[in-house]
Motif scaffolding. Structure first.
Motif, PDB file in Angstrom:
ATOM      1  N   ILE A 201       0.838  -1.202   0.000  1.00  0.00           N
ATOM      2  CA  ILE A 201       0.000   0.000   0.000  1.00  0.00           C
ATOM      3  C   ILE A 201       0.871   1.249   0.000  1.00  0.00           C
ATOM      4  O   ILE A 201       0.645   2.191  -0.767  1.00  0.00           O
ATOM      5  CB  ILE A 201      -0.949  -0.001   1.221  1.00  0.00           C
ATOM      6  CG1 ILE A 201      -1.927  -1.174   1.130  1.00  0.00           C
ATOM      7  CG2 ILE A 201      -1.713   1.321   1.316  1.00  0.00           C
ATOM      8  CD1 ILE A 201      -2.769  -1.372   2.379  1.00  0.00           C
ATOM      9  N   ARG A 202       1.873   1.277   0.874  1.00  0.00           N
ATOM     10  CA  ARG A 202       2.763   2.440   0.948  1.00  0.00           C
ATOM     11  C   ARG A 202       3.506   2.667  -0.360  1.00  0.00           C
ATOM     12  O   ARG A 202       3.642   3.806  -0.821  1.00  0.00           O
ATOM     13  CB  ARG A 202       3.754   2.246   2.090  1.00  0.00           C
ATOM     14  CG  ARG A 202       3.133   2.383   3.477  1.00  0.00           C
ATOM     15  CD  ARG A 202       4.133   2.028   4.554  1.00  0.00           C
ATOM     16  NE  ARG A 202       3.595   2.280   5.893  1.00  0.00           N
ATOM     17  CZ  ARG A 202       4.173   1.860   7.018  1.00  0.00           C
ATOM     18  NH1 ARG A 202       5.302   1.157   6.956  1.00  0.00           N
ATOM     19  NH2 ARG A 202       3.625   2.133   8.181  1.00  0.00           N
ATOM     20  N   THR A 203       3.978   1.587  -0.970  1.00  0.00           N
ATOM     21  CA  THR A 203       4.713   1.723  -2.242  1.00  0.00           C
ATOM     22  C   THR A 203       3.799   2.231  -3.343  1.00  0.00           C
ATOM     23  O   THR A 203       4.191   3.087  -4.147  1.00  0.00           O
ATOM     24  CB  THR A 203       5.322   0.366  -2.645  1.00  0.00           C
ATOM     25  OG1 THR A 203       6.151  -0.107  -1.593  1.00  0.00           O
ATOM     26  CG2 THR A 203       6.153   0.513  -3.916  1.00  0.00           C
ATOM     27  N   ALA A 204       2.565   1.718  -3.394  1.00  0.00           N
ATOM     28  CA  ALA A 204       1.607   2.185  -4.400  1.00  0.00           C
ATOM     29  C   ALA A 204       1.295   3.663  -4.210  1.00  0.00           C
ATOM     30  O   ALA A 204       1.157   4.418  -5.187  1.00  0.00           O
ATOM     31  CB  ALA A 204       0.331   1.354  -4.327  1.00  0.00           C
ATOM     32  N   LEU A 205       1.200   4.105  -2.954  1.00  0.00           N
ATOM     33  CA  LEU A 205       0.987   5.533  -2.679  1.00  0.00           C
ATOM     34  C   LEU A 205       2.171   6.365  -3.141  1.00  0.00           C
ATOM     35  O   LEU A 205       2.010   7.400  -3.806  1.00  0.00           O
ATOM     36  CB  LEU A 205       0.761   5.748  -1.180  1.00  0.00           C
ATOM     37  CG  LEU A 205      -0.633   5.509  -0.622  1.00  0.00           C
ATOM     38  CD1 LEU A 205      -0.607   5.515   0.898  1.00  0.00           C
ATOM     39  CD2 LEU A 205      -1.611   6.559  -1.142  1.00  0.00           C
ATOM     40  N   ASP A 206       3.390   5.911  -2.802  1.00  0.00           N
ATOM     41  CA  ASP A 206       4.601   6.658  -3.166  1.00  0.00           C
ATOM     42  C   ASP A 206       4.747   6.803  -4.674  1.00  0.00           C
ATOM     43  O   ASP A 206       5.237   7.828  -5.164  1.00  0.00           O
ATOM     44  CB  ASP A 206       5.837   5.966  -2.598  1.00  0.00           C
ATOM     45  CG  ASP A 206       5.914   6.057  -1.071  1.00  0.00           C
ATOM     46  OD1 ASP A 206       5.219   6.925  -0.502  1.00  0.00           O
ATOM     47  OD2 ASP A 206       6.645   5.250  -0.463  1.00  0.00           O
ATOM     48  N   ARG A 207       4.316   5.792  -5.404  1.00  0.00           N
ATOM     49  CA  ARG A 207       4.471   5.815  -6.864  1.00  0.00           C
ATOM     50  C   ARG A 207       3.272   6.417  -7.585  1.00  0.00           C
ATOM     51  O   ARG A 207       3.244   6.443  -8.813  1.00  0.00           O
ATOM     52  CB  ARG A 207       4.741   4.399  -7.381  1.00  0.00           C
ATOM     53  CG  ARG A 207       6.035   3.824  -6.841  1.00  0.00           C
ATOM     54  CD  ARG A 207       6.457   2.570  -7.567  1.00  0.00           C
ATOM     55  NE  ARG A 207       7.717   2.058  -7.056  1.00  0.00           N
ATOM     56  CZ  ARG A 207       8.343   0.977  -7.537  1.00  0.00           C
ATOM     57  NH1 ARG A 207       7.804   0.320  -8.547  1.00  0.00           N
ATOM     58  NH2 ARG A 207       9.476   0.567  -7.017  1.00  0.00           N
ATOM     59  N   GLY A 208       2.295   6.879  -6.834  1.00  0.00           N
ATOM     60  CA  GLY A 208       1.148   7.528  -7.442  1.00  0.00           C
ATOM     61  C   GLY A 208       0.159   6.587  -8.088  1.00  0.00           C
ATOM     62  O   GLY A 208      -0.712   7.028  -8.846  1.00  0.00           O
ATOM     63  N   LEU A 209       0.276   5.279  -7.781  1.00  0.00           N
ATOM     64  CA  LEU A 209      -0.654   4.321  -8.369  1.00  0.00           C
ATOM     65  C   LEU A 209      -2.023   4.389  -7.708  1.00  0.00           C
ATOM     66  O   LEU A 209      -3.039   4.039  -8.313  1.00  0.00           O
ATOM     67  CB  LEU A 209      -0.100   2.902  -8.240  1.00  0.00           C
ATOM     68  CG  LEU A 209       1.212   2.622  -8.987  1.00  0.00           C
ATOM     69  CD1 LEU A 209       1.687   1.206  -8.704  1.00  0.00           C
ATOM     70  CD2 LEU A 209       1.041   2.834 -10.476  1.00  0.00           C
ATOM     71  N   ILE A 210      -2.029   4.802  -6.437  1.00  0.00           N
ATOM     72  CA  ILE A 210      -3.287   5.012  -5.730  1.00  0.00           C
ATOM     73  C   ILE A 210      -3.194   6.347  -4.994  1.00  0.00           C
ATOM     74  O   ILE A 210      -2.100   6.904  -4.836  1.00  0.00           O
ATOM     75  CB  ILE A 210      -3.600   3.876  -4.733  1.00  0.00           C
ATOM     76  CG1 ILE A 210      -2.552   3.830  -3.610  1.00  0.00           C
ATOM     77  CG2 ILE A 210      -3.694   2.542  -5.448  1.00  0.00           C
ATOM     78  CD1 ILE A 210      -2.887   2.837  -2.506  1.00  0.00           C
ATOM     79  N   ALA A 211      -4.323   6.862  -4.535  1.00  0.00           N
ATOM     80  CA  ALA A 211      -4.347   8.133  -3.805  1.00  0.00           C
ATOM     81  C   ALA A 211      -5.197   7.990  -2.552  1.00  0.00           C
ATOM     82  O   ALA A 211      -6.168   7.223  -2.537  1.00  0.00           O
ATOM     83  CB  ALA A 211      -4.906   9.241  -4.697  1.00  0.00           C
ATOM     84  N   ARG A 212      -4.826   8.728  -1.483  1.00  0.00           N
ATOM     85  CA  ARG A 212      -5.636   8.766  -0.269  1.00  0.00           C
ATOM     86  C   ARG A 212      -6.622   9.922  -0.415  1.00  0.00           C
ATOM     87  O   ARG A 212      -6.224  11.082  -0.480  1.00  0.00           O
ATOM     88  CB  ARG A 212      -4.755   8.957   0.962  1.00  0.00           C
ATOM     89  CG  ARG A 212      -5.523   8.889   2.278  1.00  0.00           C
ATOM     90  CD  ARG A 212      -4.644   9.194   3.477  1.00  0.00           C
ATOM     91  NE  ARG A 212      -3.645   8.157   3.720  1.00  0.00           N
ATOM     92  CZ  ARG A 212      -2.348   8.311   3.515  1.00  0.00           C
ATOM     93  NH1 ARG A 212      -1.876   9.445   3.008  1.00  0.00           N
ATOM     94  NH2 ARG A 212      -1.505   7.321   3.777  1.00  0.00           N
ATOM     95  N   ILE A 213      -7.912   9.616  -0.511  1.00  0.00           N
ATOM     96  CA  ILE A 213      -8.904  10.654  -0.773  1.00  0.00           C
ATOM     97  C   ILE A 213      -9.621  11.094   0.498  1.00  0.00           C
ATOM     98  O   ILE A 213     -10.324  12.110   0.499  1.00  0.00           O
ATOM     99  CB  ILE A 213      -9.945  10.185  -1.814  1.00  0.00           C
ATOM    100  CG1 ILE A 213     -10.679   8.927  -1.328  1.00  0.00           C
ATOM    101  CG2 ILE A 213      -9.283   9.943  -3.163  1.00  0.00           C
ATOM    102  CD1 ILE A 213     -11.817   8.505  -2.250  1.00  0.00           C
ATOM    103  N   ALA A 214      -9.458  10.361   1.571  1.00  0.00           N
ATOM    104  CA  ALA A 214     -10.010  10.713   2.873  1.00  0.00           C
ATOM    105  C   ALA A 214      -9.289   9.853   3.903  1.00  0.00           C
ATOM    106  O   ALA A 214      -8.542   8.937   3.549  1.00  0.00           O
ATOM    107  CB  ALA A 214     -11.519  10.469   2.928  1.00  0.00           C
ATOM    108  N   LYS A 215      -9.504  10.140   5.180  1.00  0.00           N
ATOM    109  CA  LYS A 215      -8.846   9.363   6.208  1.00  0.00           C
ATOM    110  C   LYS A 215      -9.278   7.904   6.122  1.00  0.00           C
ATOM    111  O   LYS A 215     -10.458   7.578   6.247  1.00  0.00           O
ATOM    112  CB  LYS A 215      -9.191   9.921   7.585  1.00  0.00           C
ATOM    113  CG  LYS A 215      -8.435   9.219   8.709  1.00  0.00           C
ATOM    114  CD  LYS A 215      -8.735   9.843  10.056  1.00  0.00           C
ATOM    115  CE  LYS A 215      -7.965   9.124  11.172  1.00  0.00           C
ATOM    116  NZ  LYS A 215      -8.241   9.731  12.501  1.00  0.00           N
ATOM    117  N   GLY A 216      -8.309   7.042   5.849  1.00  0.00           N
ATOM    118  CA  GLY A 216      -8.593   5.617   5.767  1.00  0.00           C
ATOM    119  C   GLY A 216      -9.288   5.166   4.505  1.00  0.00           C
ATOM    120  O   GLY A 216      -9.749   4.024   4.425  1.00  0.00           O
ATOM    121  N   VAL A 217      -9.351   6.029   3.482  1.00  0.00           N
ATOM    122  CA  VAL A 217     -10.021   5.679   2.220  1.00  0.00           C
ATOM    123  C   VAL A 217      -9.064   5.927   1.067  1.00  0.00           C
ATOM    124  O   VAL A 217      -8.452   7.002   0.974  1.00  0.00           O
ATOM    125  CB  VAL A 217     -11.313   6.496   2.007  1.00  0.00           C
ATOM    126  CG1 VAL A 217     -11.996   6.081   0.708  1.00  0.00           C
ATOM    127  CG2 VAL A 217     -12.261   6.317   3.185  1.00  0.00           C
TER     128      VAL A 217
END
Length: 304
Positions: free
Chosen positions: A29-45
């Motif tokens: 999850i952290r790696t996908a966030l760092d690489r922009g593959l996913i985004a955090r759109i709200a707390k815990g979402v």
């Protein structure tokens, strides 16, 4: 990381942290966030990041949506989502200034209405442009959805000329609508590249009290192959079901080799070597008389 995106895709594009952690690791999850593959759109979402509109990009460039972007619009499975819109423009036309970065292709007689290439054209474009596994994934999916048929694909590929035409004909000859996932298509592409024959997609193994379907099966060798995504086997219930299924296949004489996404995508040589070793060890692969072992003795040894 692929599993993170896969979970989000199968949940409609969004998921809570708990839903992701049920099937993927915190590190992924952290790696996908760092690489922009996913985004955090709200707390815990979490969600997939918004992609550029390929139809608007095509209109801006005076061309049409094509290749992998067109495959996605048609609903075909793709090995990798395009990181920017794939657009085909008329040959000789220069790239236009646009706020959206595009992957441009050039061809003759391209409509400038910002539309999308047809299903057959899209499959052929992908088959002639991208590596065999990626082209086969799109072709398998199009056949499975029933929007084209094998004879139609074979005829159209046979009429192609120019760069990539041989590659497209190879994809057309290998495409099979029975394949049910991109990872399965990639696993089959490895066998084809290695010249390993006899495996069929999605064969059913059945008797009076048991029925199972395997991703790829060799009926003569009683050898089954499966391409596994952790997203499908991450619960206790799934583990119990898979263990029982594996045991039922084994007591019916089948051997099952299971390969992870990482195996298939990043260590294909090991995957092919493992399959070759399994084939070499199959009872039907050798004539036991030629190696001086009687069939009765072989059966006896097998029971020890």
């Amino acid at each position: 990381m692929s599993d993170v995106v896969d979970v989000l895709l199968r949940r409609g594009g969004t998921a809570t942290f708990e839903q992701l952690r049920a099937t993927v690791s915190l590190r992924a999850i952290r790696t996908a966030l760092d690489r922009g593959l996913i985004a955090r759109i709200a707390k815990g979402v979490y969600a997939l990041p918004p992609a550029a509109d390929p139809l608007a990009a095509a209109q801006a460039q005076g061309g049409i949506v094509s290749h992998l972007s067109a495959a996605v619009l048609h609903g075909f499975a793709v090995l990798d989502l395009p990181d920017k819109p794939h657009i085909t423009v008329p040959r000789g036309q220069h790239r236009r200034l646009s706020p959206v970065d595009c992957q441009l292709y050039w061809a003759d007689h391209v409509p400038s209405d910002g539309g999308c290439t047809g299903a057959l054209r899209t499959v052929l474009d992908c088959a002639r442009t991208f590596p065999f596994a990626a082209g086969l994934t799109v072709a398998d999916s199009a056949l499975r959805l029933g929007v084209i048929d094998r004879s139609q694909l074979a005829v159209a590929a046979g009429e192609l000329a120019g760069p990539g035409s041989r590659r497209a004909r190879r994809v057309a000859a290998a495409a099979d609508g029975r394949a049910e996932s991109p990872l399965e298509s990639v696993l089959r592409s490895l066998l084809i590249d290695a010249g390993v024959d006899g495996f069929e997609p999605q064969i059913v193994i059945r008797d009076g009290v048991f029925s199972a379907r395997v991703d790829l099966g060799h009926r003569g060798l009683l050898l089954a192959l499966e391409a596994d995504s952790f997203a499908y086997h991450g619960s206790r219930t799934a583990l119990r079901r898979d263990c029982r299924r594996h045991t039922n296949l084994t007591i019916r004489g089948w051997r099952l080799l299971r390969f992870s996404w990482e195996d298939v995508m990043f260590d294909p040589e090991w995957v092919v070597d493992a399959i070759r070793q399994a084939i070499a060890g199959s009872a039907g692969h050798h004539n036991l008389q030629e190696v001086g072992v009687s069939r009765g003795r072989a059966t006896q040894v097998g029971r020890l």
